[in-house]
Write an enzyme that holds these catalytic residues in place. Structure first.
Site, PDB file in Angstrom:
ATOM      1  N   TRP A   1       0.832  -1.213   0.000  1.00 60.40           N
ATOM      2  CA  TRP A   1       0.000   0.000   0.000  1.00 60.40           C
ATOM      3  C   TRP A   1       0.863   1.258   0.000  1.00 60.40           C
ATOM      4  O   TRP A   1       0.500   2.253  -0.630  1.00 60.40           O
ATOM      5  CB  TRP A   1      -1.002  -0.036   1.148  1.00 60.40           C
ATOM      6  CG  TRP A   1      -1.897  -1.221   1.009  1.00 60.40           C
ATOM      7  CD1 TRP A   1      -1.944  -2.320   1.808  1.00 60.40           C
ATOM      8  CD2 TRP A   1      -2.831  -1.478  -0.061  1.00 60.40           C
ATOM      9  NE1 TRP A   1      -2.843  -3.232   1.310  1.00 60.40           N
ATOM     10  CE2 TRP A   1      -3.406  -2.743   0.177  1.00 60.40           C
ATOM     11  CE3 TRP A   1      -3.232  -0.760  -1.191  1.00 60.40           C
ATOM     12  CZ2 TRP A   1      -4.363  -3.305  -0.676  1.00 60.40           C
ATOM     13  CZ3 TRP A   1      -4.180  -1.316  -2.044  1.00 60.40           C
ATOM     14  CH2 TRP A   1      -4.731  -2.570  -1.788  1.00 60.40           C
TER      15      TRP A   1
ATOM     16  N   ASP B   1      -1.801   6.755   6.205  1.00 57.71           N
ATOM     17  CA  ASP B   1      -2.830   5.832   5.714  1.00 57.71           C
ATOM     18  C   ASP B   1      -3.142   4.878   6.856  1.00 57.71           C
ATOM     19  O   ASP B   1      -2.366   3.980   7.157  1.00 57.71           O
ATOM     20  CB  ASP B   1      -2.294   5.072   4.491  1.00 57.71           C
ATOM     21  CG  ASP B   1      -3.256   3.986   4.014  1.00 57.71           C
ATOM     22  OD1 ASP B   1      -4.345   3.845   4.606  1.00 57.71           O
ATOM     23  OD2 ASP B   1      -2.910   3.280   3.045  1.00 57.71           O
TER      24      ASP B   1
ATOM     25  N   LYS C   1     -12.739  -1.791   6.988  1.00 56.90           N
ATOM     26  CA  LYS C   1     -12.097  -2.728   7.919  1.00 56.90           C
ATOM     27  C   LYS C   1     -12.624  -2.513   9.342  1.00 56.90           C
ATOM     28  O   LYS C   1     -13.264  -3.391   9.896  1.00 56.90           O
ATOM     29  CB  LYS C   1     -10.579  -2.595   7.874  1.00 56.90           C
ATOM     30  CG  LYS C   1      -9.998  -3.117   6.550  1.00 56.90           C
ATOM     31  CD  LYS C   1      -8.996  -2.172   6.018  1.00 56.90           C
ATOM     32  CE  LYS C   1      -8.405  -2.382   4.668  1.00 56.90           C
ATOM     33  NZ  LYS C   1      -8.660  -3.521   3.863  1.00 56.90           N
TER      34      LYS C   1
HETATM   35  N1  PMP Z   1      -4.214   1.138   2.309  1.00 58.04           N
HETATM   36  C1  PMP Z   1      -4.282   0.031   3.073  1.00 58.04           C
HETATM   37  C2  PMP Z   1      -3.401  -0.066   4.274  1.00 58.04           C
HETATM   38  C3  PMP Z   1      -5.157  -0.997   2.737  1.00 58.04           C
HETATM   39  O1  PMP Z   1      -5.228  -2.091   3.494  1.00 58.04           O
HETATM   40  C4  PMP Z   1      -5.984  -0.866   1.597  1.00 58.04           C
HETATM   41  C5  PMP Z   1      -6.995  -1.919   1.187  1.00 58.04           C
HETATM   42  N2  PMP Z   1      -6.841  -3.166   1.631  1.00 58.04           N
HETATM   43  C6  PMP Z   1      -5.864   0.289   0.824  1.00 58.04           C
HETATM   44  C7  PMP Z   1      -4.998   1.274   1.226  1.00 58.04           C
HETATM   45  C8  PMP Z   1      -6.688   0.480  -0.409  1.00 58.04           C
HETATM   46  O2  PMP Z   1      -7.976   0.739   0.000  1.00 58.04           O
HETATM   47  P1  PMP Z   1      -9.213   0.869  -0.983  1.00 58.04           P
HETATM   48  O3  PMP Z   1      -9.526  -0.501  -1.471  1.00 58.04           O
HETATM   49  O4  PMP Z   1     -10.268   1.440  -0.074  1.00 58.04           O
HETATM   50  O5  PMP Z   1      -8.840   1.793  -2.079  1.00 58.04           O
END
Ligand code: PMP
Length: 357
Positions: free
Chosen positions: A98, A169, A193
Protein backbone atom coordinates in the site's frame (compact mmCIF):
# COMPACT_ATOMS: atom_id res chain seq x y z
CA UNK A 1 -25.28 -19.19 11.93
CA UNK A 2 -22.52 -16.57 11.61
CA UNK A 3 -19.11 -17.63 10.33
CA UNK A 4 -15.84 -16.72 12.00
CA UNK A 5 -14.99 -14.13 9.36
CA UNK A 6 -11.25 -13.42 9.06
CA UNK A 7 -11.52 -11.52 5.76
CA UNK A 8 -9.09 -8.63 5.29
CA UNK A 9 -11.68 -6.19 3.98
CA UNK A 10 -14.51 -5.84 3.37
CA UNK A 11 -14.63 -7.67 6.62
CA UNK A 12 -16.70 -8.49 9.64
CA UNK A 13 -19.10 -5.83 10.94
CA UNK A 14 -20.51 -5.78 14.47
CA UNK A 15 -23.65 -7.91 14.65
CA UNK A 16 -25.64 -5.24 16.56
CA UNK A 17 -24.85 -2.81 13.73
CA UNK A 18 -26.13 -5.23 11.09
CA UNK A 19 -29.26 -5.83 13.15
CA UNK A 20 -29.95 -2.14 13.61
CA UNK A 21 -29.38 -1.55 9.90
CA UNK A 22 -31.83 -4.33 9.12
CA UNK A 23 -34.45 -3.04 11.55
CA UNK A 24 -34.32 0.46 10.03
CA UNK A 25 -33.71 -0.43 6.41
CA UNK A 26 -37.23 -0.15 5.04
CA UNK A 27 -38.54 2.55 7.35
CA UNK A 28 -35.82 4.76 8.77
CA UNK A 29 -36.84 5.62 12.32
CA UNK A 30 -40.51 5.89 11.41
CA UNK A 31 -39.97 8.46 8.64
CA UNK A 32 -41.67 6.27 6.05
CA UNK A 33 -38.68 5.83 3.76
CA UNK A 34 -35.36 4.01 3.71
CA UNK A 35 -32.02 5.73 4.15
CA UNK A 36 -31.35 4.29 0.68
CA UNK A 37 -34.17 6.45 -0.67
CA UNK A 38 -33.40 9.71 1.12
CA UNK A 39 -32.09 12.86 -0.52
CA UNK A 40 -28.59 13.58 0.66
CA UNK A 41 -29.75 17.17 1.04
CA UNK A 42 -32.67 16.36 3.34
CA UNK A 43 -32.70 17.18 7.07
CA UNK A 44 -32.80 13.50 8.15
CA UNK A 45 -29.69 12.72 6.12
CA UNK A 46 -27.92 15.85 7.32
CA UNK A 47 -28.71 14.63 10.83
CA UNK A 48 -27.03 11.30 10.01
CA UNK A 49 -23.86 13.05 8.79
CA UNK A 50 -23.83 15.31 11.85
CA UNK A 51 -24.26 12.33 14.14
CA UNK A 52 -21.50 10.35 12.40
CA UNK A 53 -19.12 13.29 12.67
CA UNK A 54 -20.09 14.07 16.24
CA UNK A 55 -19.50 10.53 17.48
CA UNK A 56 -16.24 10.18 15.55
CA UNK A 57 -15.09 13.52 16.97
CA UNK A 58 -15.75 12.30 20.50
CA UNK A 59 -14.05 8.95 19.86
CA UNK A 60 -10.91 10.70 18.61
CA UNK A 61 -11.12 13.64 21.08
CA UNK A 62 -10.71 15.70 17.95
CA UNK A 63 -9.94 19.38 18.48
CA UNK A 64 -11.88 22.10 16.62
CA UNK A 65 -8.90 22.74 14.38
CA UNK A 66 -9.60 19.40 12.68
CA UNK A 67 -12.30 18.41 10.22
CA UNK A 68 -13.80 15.10 9.16
CA UNK A 69 -14.66 14.30 5.53
CA UNK A 70 -16.59 11.32 4.18
CA UNK A 71 -15.37 10.77 0.63
CA UNK A 72 -15.44 8.03 -2.00
CA UNK A 73 -12.82 6.39 -4.20
CA UNK A 74 -11.29 4.33 -1.43
CA UNK A 75 -7.96 4.88 0.24
CA UNK A 76 -6.53 4.34 -3.25
CA UNK A 77 -7.82 7.72 -4.39
CA UNK A 78 -6.17 9.34 -1.37
CA UNK A 79 -2.85 8.12 -2.75
CA UNK A 80 -3.34 10.72 -5.50
CA UNK A 81 -5.28 13.36 -3.54
CA UNK A 82 -2.63 13.73 -0.85
CA UNK A 83 0.19 14.84 -3.18
CA UNK A 84 -2.16 16.82 -5.42
CA UNK A 85 -3.43 18.85 -2.47
CA UNK A 86 -0.44 19.02 -0.13
CA UNK A 87 2.26 19.67 -2.69
CA UNK A 88 5.07 17.96 -4.58
CA UNK A 89 8.14 16.34 -3.02
CA UNK A 90 6.43 14.46 -0.19
CA UNK A 91 8.56 11.97 1.74
CA UNK A 92 7.36 8.34 1.91
CA UNK A 93 8.10 5.39 4.16
CA UNK A 94 7.85 2.21 2.10
CA UNK A 95 6.55 -0.61 4.29
CA UNK A 96 4.73 -2.66 1.70
CA UNK A 97 2.25 -2.84 -1.13
CA UNK A 98 0.00 0.00 0.00
CA UNK A 99 2.92 2.35 0.60
CA UNK A 100 4.24 1.43 -2.84
CA UNK A 101 0.90 2.24 -4.40
CA UNK A 102 0.85 5.59 -2.63
CA UNK A 103 4.34 6.32 -3.96
CA UNK A 104 3.33 5.31 -7.47
CA UNK A 105 0.31 7.64 -7.48
CA UNK A 106 2.47 10.50 -6.29
CA UNK A 107 4.75 9.77 -9.26
CA UNK A 108 1.86 9.55 -11.73
CA UNK A 109 0.48 12.88 -10.57
CA UNK A 110 3.89 14.42 -11.21
CA UNK A 111 4.48 15.10 -7.53
CA UNK A 112 7.99 13.59 -7.28
CA UNK A 113 7.78 11.52 -4.06
CA UNK A 114 10.98 10.88 -2.12
CA UNK A 115 11.32 7.46 -0.50
CA UNK A 116 13.13 7.90 2.81
CA UNK A 117 12.94 4.35 4.21
CA UNK A 118 12.17 0.95 2.74
CA UNK A 119 12.21 -2.66 3.85
CA UNK A 120 11.58 -3.99 0.36
CA UNK A 121 14.88 -5.88 0.35
CA UNK A 122 13.98 -7.50 3.67
CA UNK A 123 10.58 -8.73 2.43
CA UNK A 124 8.57 -6.14 4.39
CA UNK A 125 8.87 -7.91 7.73
CA UNK A 126 9.28 -4.79 9.79
CA UNK A 127 8.65 -1.07 10.05
CA UNK A 128 11.17 1.52 11.27
CA UNK A 129 11.89 1.12 14.98
CA UNK A 130 11.05 3.97 17.35
CA UNK A 131 13.93 6.40 17.13
CA UNK A 132 15.22 4.92 13.86
CA UNK A 133 16.30 7.85 11.78
CA UNK A 134 14.23 8.79 8.76
CA UNK A 135 16.14 11.21 6.56
CA UNK A 136 13.27 13.50 5.66
CA UNK A 137 14.41 16.40 3.46
CA UNK A 138 13.80 19.67 5.29
CA UNK A 139 11.54 21.22 2.68
CA UNK A 140 9.27 18.18 2.17
CA UNK A 141 5.60 19.17 2.41
CA UNK A 142 4.79 16.02 4.40
CA UNK A 143 5.94 12.56 5.51
CA UNK A 144 3.56 9.77 4.49
CA UNK A 145 3.42 6.35 6.13
CA UNK A 146 1.09 3.37 6.40
CA UNK A 147 0.38 2.68 10.05
CA UNK A 148 -0.75 -0.91 9.49
CA UNK A 149 0.37 -3.01 6.56
CA UNK A 150 -2.65 -5.17 5.82
CA UNK A 151 -0.86 -7.55 3.48
CA UNK A 152 2.40 -8.15 5.34
CA UNK A 153 0.95 -7.97 8.85
CA UNK A 154 3.26 -5.31 10.26
CA UNK A 155 2.41 -2.09 12.05
CA UNK A 156 3.85 1.00 13.69
CA UNK A 157 3.32 1.00 17.42
CA UNK A 158 4.65 4.55 17.52
CA UNK A 159 4.18 7.72 15.51
CA UNK A 160 7.41 8.41 13.61
CA UNK A 161 9.29 11.56 14.50
CA UNK A 162 9.53 14.11 11.74
CA UNK A 163 9.98 17.84 11.47
CA UNK A 164 7.50 17.97 8.61
CA UNK A 165 3.69 17.46 8.69
CA UNK A 166 2.62 13.83 9.03
CA UNK A 167 0.16 12.09 6.72
CA UNK A 168 -0.96 8.57 7.55
CA UNK A 169 -2.83 5.83 5.71
CA UNK A 170 -4.68 4.25 8.65
CA UNK A 171 -6.98 2.14 6.50
CA UNK A 172 -6.53 -1.06 8.44
CA UNK A 173 -6.06 0.20 12.00
CA UNK A 174 -8.20 3.33 12.15
CA UNK A 175 -10.22 3.25 15.41
CA UNK A 176 -8.48 0.05 16.52
CA UNK A 177 -6.79 1.86 19.42
CA UNK A 178 -6.41 5.48 20.53
CA UNK A 179 -4.12 7.72 18.50
CA UNK A 180 -3.30 11.37 19.04
CA UNK A 181 -4.89 13.14 16.06
CA UNK A 182 -2.94 16.31 16.72
CA UNK A 183 0.27 14.57 15.64
CA UNK A 184 -1.08 14.45 12.09
CA UNK A 185 -1.89 16.93 9.38
CA UNK A 186 -4.04 14.39 7.66
CA UNK A 187 -5.17 10.81 8.24
CA UNK A 188 -7.22 8.73 5.82
CA UNK A 189 -8.84 5.32 5.91
CA UNK A 190 -11.07 3.23 3.72
CA UNK A 191 -13.96 2.39 6.05
CA UNK A 192 -14.30 -1.27 5.17
CA UNK A 193 -12.10 -2.73 7.92
CA UNK A 194 -12.80 -1.09 11.25
CA UNK A 195 -15.17 1.75 10.54
CA UNK A 196 -18.02 0.59 8.33
CA UNK A 197 -18.85 -0.75 4.88
CA UNK A 198 -16.90 -0.28 1.67
CA UNK A 199 -17.72 2.84 -0.31
CA UNK A 200 -16.78 5.40 2.35
CA UNK A 201 -13.32 6.90 2.80
CA UNK A 202 -12.75 8.84 5.99
CA UNK A 203 -10.36 11.78 6.00
CA UNK A 204 -9.45 13.56 9.22
CA UNK A 205 -7.33 16.60 8.65
CA UNK A 206 -6.31 19.95 9.99
CA UNK A 207 -8.78 22.58 8.85
CA UNK A 208 -6.11 24.84 7.33
CA UNK A 209 -4.60 21.91 5.41
CA UNK A 210 -7.95 20.80 4.03
CA UNK A 211 -9.23 24.27 3.22
CA UNK A 212 -6.12 25.69 1.53
CA UNK A 213 -5.61 24.22 -1.89
CA UNK A 214 -1.93 24.22 -2.87
CA UNK A 215 -1.99 21.94 -5.89
CA UNK A 216 -1.90 22.43 -9.65
CA UNK A 217 -4.73 24.33 -11.33
CA UNK A 218 -5.48 21.28 -13.47
CA UNK A 219 -6.59 19.29 -10.40
CA UNK A 220 -10.21 18.19 -10.94
CA UNK A 221 -12.80 19.62 -8.57
CA UNK A 222 -13.60 16.25 -7.03
CA UNK A 223 -9.95 15.75 -6.06
CA UNK A 224 -9.74 18.93 -3.97
CA UNK A 225 -10.18 18.61 -0.21
CA UNK A 226 -11.20 22.25 -0.06
CA UNK A 227 -14.31 21.60 -2.15
CA UNK A 228 -15.43 18.72 0.05
CA UNK A 229 -14.62 20.56 3.28
CA UNK A 230 -16.53 23.68 2.25
CA UNK A 231 -19.52 21.55 1.24
CA UNK A 232 -19.47 19.57 4.50
CA UNK A 233 -18.82 16.30 2.56
CA UNK A 234 -21.97 16.94 0.49
CA UNK A 235 -20.44 18.50 -2.63
CA UNK A 236 -21.88 15.64 -4.67
CA UNK A 237 -23.92 12.57 -3.73
CA UNK A 238 -21.96 10.72 -1.05
CA UNK A 239 -22.33 7.06 -0.07
CA UNK A 240 -25.44 7.80 1.97
CA UNK A 241 -26.05 4.25 3.16
CA UNK A 242 -22.36 3.78 3.89
CA UNK A 243 -22.14 6.91 6.04
CA UNK A 244 -25.18 5.77 8.00
CA UNK A 245 -23.62 2.38 8.71
CA UNK A 246 -20.38 4.14 9.75
CA UNK A 247 -22.46 6.19 12.21
CA UNK A 248 -23.84 2.95 13.66
CA UNK A 249 -20.32 1.49 13.95
CA UNK A 250 -19.08 4.65 15.73
CA UNK A 251 -21.99 4.37 18.19
CA UNK A 252 -21.15 0.71 18.76
CA UNK A 253 -17.51 1.56 19.54
CA UNK A 254 -18.55 4.34 21.89
CA UNK A 255 -21.01 2.01 23.63
CA UNK A 256 -18.22 -0.48 24.30
CA UNK A 257 -16.03 2.14 25.96
CA UNK A 258 -14.38 3.91 23.02
CA UNK A 259 -10.91 3.50 21.59
CA UNK A 260 -9.19 2.58 24.86
CA UNK A 261 -11.51 -0.40 25.18
CA UNK A 262 -11.01 -1.31 21.51
CA UNK A 263 -7.24 -1.16 21.96
CA UNK A 264 -7.35 -3.50 24.96
CA UNK A 265 -9.67 -5.97 23.24
CA UNK A 266 -7.58 -5.97 20.08
CA UNK A 267 -4.29 -6.49 21.92
CA UNK A 268 -5.76 -9.46 23.79
CA UNK A 269 -7.13 -11.03 20.60
CA UNK A 270 -3.81 -10.64 18.79
CA UNK A 271 -1.95 -12.11 21.75
CA UNK A 272 -4.03 -15.29 21.53
CA UNK A 273 -2.76 -15.92 18.00
CA UNK A 274 0.84 -14.77 18.43
CA UNK A 275 1.13 -16.95 21.55
CA UNK A 276 0.28 -20.06 19.53
CA UNK A 277 2.59 -18.98 16.72
CA UNK A 278 5.43 -18.67 19.23
CA UNK A 279 4.52 -21.86 21.08
CA UNK A 280 4.31 -23.94 17.92
CA UNK A 281 7.04 -22.25 15.93
CA UNK A 282 7.94 -25.61 14.36
CA UNK A 283 4.63 -25.45 12.51
CA UNK A 284 3.61 -21.79 12.32
CA UNK A 285 6.09 -19.13 11.26
CA UNK A 286 5.03 -15.50 11.70
CA UNK A 287 5.90 -13.24 8.76
CA UNK A 288 6.45 -10.08 10.78
CA UNK A 289 9.36 -9.44 13.08
CA UNK A 290 8.18 -9.47 16.68
CA UNK A 291 8.45 -5.70 17.33
CA UNK A 292 6.47 -4.89 14.20
CA UNK A 293 3.64 -7.39 14.60
CA UNK A 294 0.26 -6.07 13.54
CA UNK A 295 -2.66 -6.32 15.95
CA UNK A 296 -5.07 -6.39 13.02
CA UNK A 297 -3.60 -8.79 10.45
CA UNK A 298 -1.74 -11.81 11.78
CA UNK A 299 0.31 -13.31 8.94
CA UNK A 300 2.01 -16.69 9.11
CA UNK A 301 3.12 -19.61 6.99
CA UNK A 302 3.28 -23.39 7.48
CA UNK A 303 6.27 -25.47 6.34
CA UNK A 304 4.73 -26.39 2.95
CA UNK A 305 1.89 -25.16 0.70
CA UNK A 306 0.33 -28.61 1.06
CA UNK A 307 0.12 -28.24 4.85
CA UNK A 308 -1.29 -24.75 4.44
CA UNK A 309 -4.00 -26.11 2.20
CA UNK A 310 -4.92 -28.81 4.70
CA UNK A 311 -4.92 -26.35 7.60
CA UNK A 312 -7.18 -23.99 5.64
CA UNK A 313 -9.59 -26.85 4.94
CA UNK A 314 -9.73 -27.80 8.61
CA UNK A 315 -10.19 -24.17 9.57
CA UNK A 316 -13.08 -23.88 7.15
CA UNK A 317 -14.67 -26.97 8.68
CA UNK A 318 -14.47 -25.15 12.01
CA UNK A 319 -16.31 -22.16 10.44
CA UNK A 320 -13.19 -19.99 10.01
CA UNK A 321 -13.17 -18.28 6.60
CA UNK A 322 -11.04 -15.64 4.87
CA UNK A 323 -7.73 -17.01 6.15
CA UNK A 324 -5.86 -17.42 2.88
CA UNK A 325 -2.91 -15.04 2.81
CA UNK A 326 -2.36 -12.43 0.12
CA UNK A 327 -0.66 -13.95 -2.91
CA UNK A 328 2.46 -11.83 -2.34
CA UNK A 329 3.14 -13.28 1.10
CA UNK A 330 1.43 -16.64 0.68
CA UNK A 331 0.56 -18.57 3.81
CA UNK A 332 -2.27 -17.42 5.99
CA UNK A 333 -3.60 -14.15 7.29
CA UNK A 334 -6.06 -13.78 10.13
CA UNK A 335 -7.64 -10.32 10.05
CA UNK A 336 -9.06 -9.61 13.48
CA UNK A 337 -10.54 -6.12 13.27
CA UNK A 338 -12.62 -4.40 15.96
CA UNK A 339 -15.80 -6.33 15.17
CA UNK A 340 -14.13 -9.75 15.37
CA UNK A 341 -15.33 -11.34 18.63
CA UNK A 342 -12.73 -12.79 20.94
CA UNK A 343 -14.62 -16.11 20.78
CA UNK A 344 -13.91 -16.40 17.03
CA UNK A 345 -10.20 -15.78 17.60
CA UNK A 346 -10.29 -18.44 20.32
CA UNK A 347 -11.74 -20.95 17.85
CA UNK A 348 -8.81 -20.33 15.49
CA UNK A 349 -6.18 -20.24 18.24
CA UNK A 350 -7.54 -23.48 19.65
CA UNK A 351 -7.40 -25.16 16.24
CA UNK A 352 -3.81 -23.96 15.76
CA UNK A 353 -2.93 -25.30 19.19
CA UNK A 354 -4.37 -28.74 18.55
CA UNK A 355 -3.64 -29.14 14.84
CA UNK A 356 -1.50 -32.09 13.77
CA UNK A 357 -0.05 -32.27 10.26
N1 PMP B 1 -4.21 1.14 2.31
C1 PMP B 1 -4.28 0.03 3.07
C2 PMP B 1 -3.40 -0.07 4.27
C3 PMP B 1 -5.16 -1.00 2.74
O1 PMP B 1 -5.23 -2.09 3.49
C4 PMP B 1 -5.98 -0.87 1.60
C5 PMP B 1 -7.00 -1.92 1.19
N2 PMP B 1 -6.84 -3.17 1.63
C6 PMP B 1 -5.86 0.29 0.82
C7 PMP B 1 -5.00 1.27 1.23
C8 PMP B 1 -6.69 0.48 -0.41
O2 PMP B 1 -7.98 0.74 0.00
P1 PMP B 1 -9.21 0.87 -0.98
O3 PMP B 1 -9.53 -0.50 -1.47
O4 PMP B 1 -10.27 1.44 -0.07
O5 PMP B 1 -8.84 1.79 -2.08
Amino acid sequence: MRLHNFNAGPSILPLPVLEEAKANLVDHQGLGLSVLEMSHRSPPFEAIVDRAKGTLRRLLSLPDAYEILFLQGGASLQFAMVPLNLGAGGAYVNTGVWSQKAIKEAQITGCAPQVVWSDEAGGFRRVPAPGERLEVPAGAPYLHYTSNNTIFGTHFEHVPDADVPLVCDMSSDFLAAPHDPTRFSLVYAGAQKNAGPSGVTIVVGRRDVLRTFRGPATTPTMLRYQIHAEADSLYNTPSTFGIWVCALVFDWIEGLGGLEAMGRRNAEKARLLYDVIDRRSDLFRGHAERESRSLMNVTFTLPTPELEKRFLQDAERAGCIGLKGHRLVGGLRASIYNAMPRESVEVLADLMDRWQP
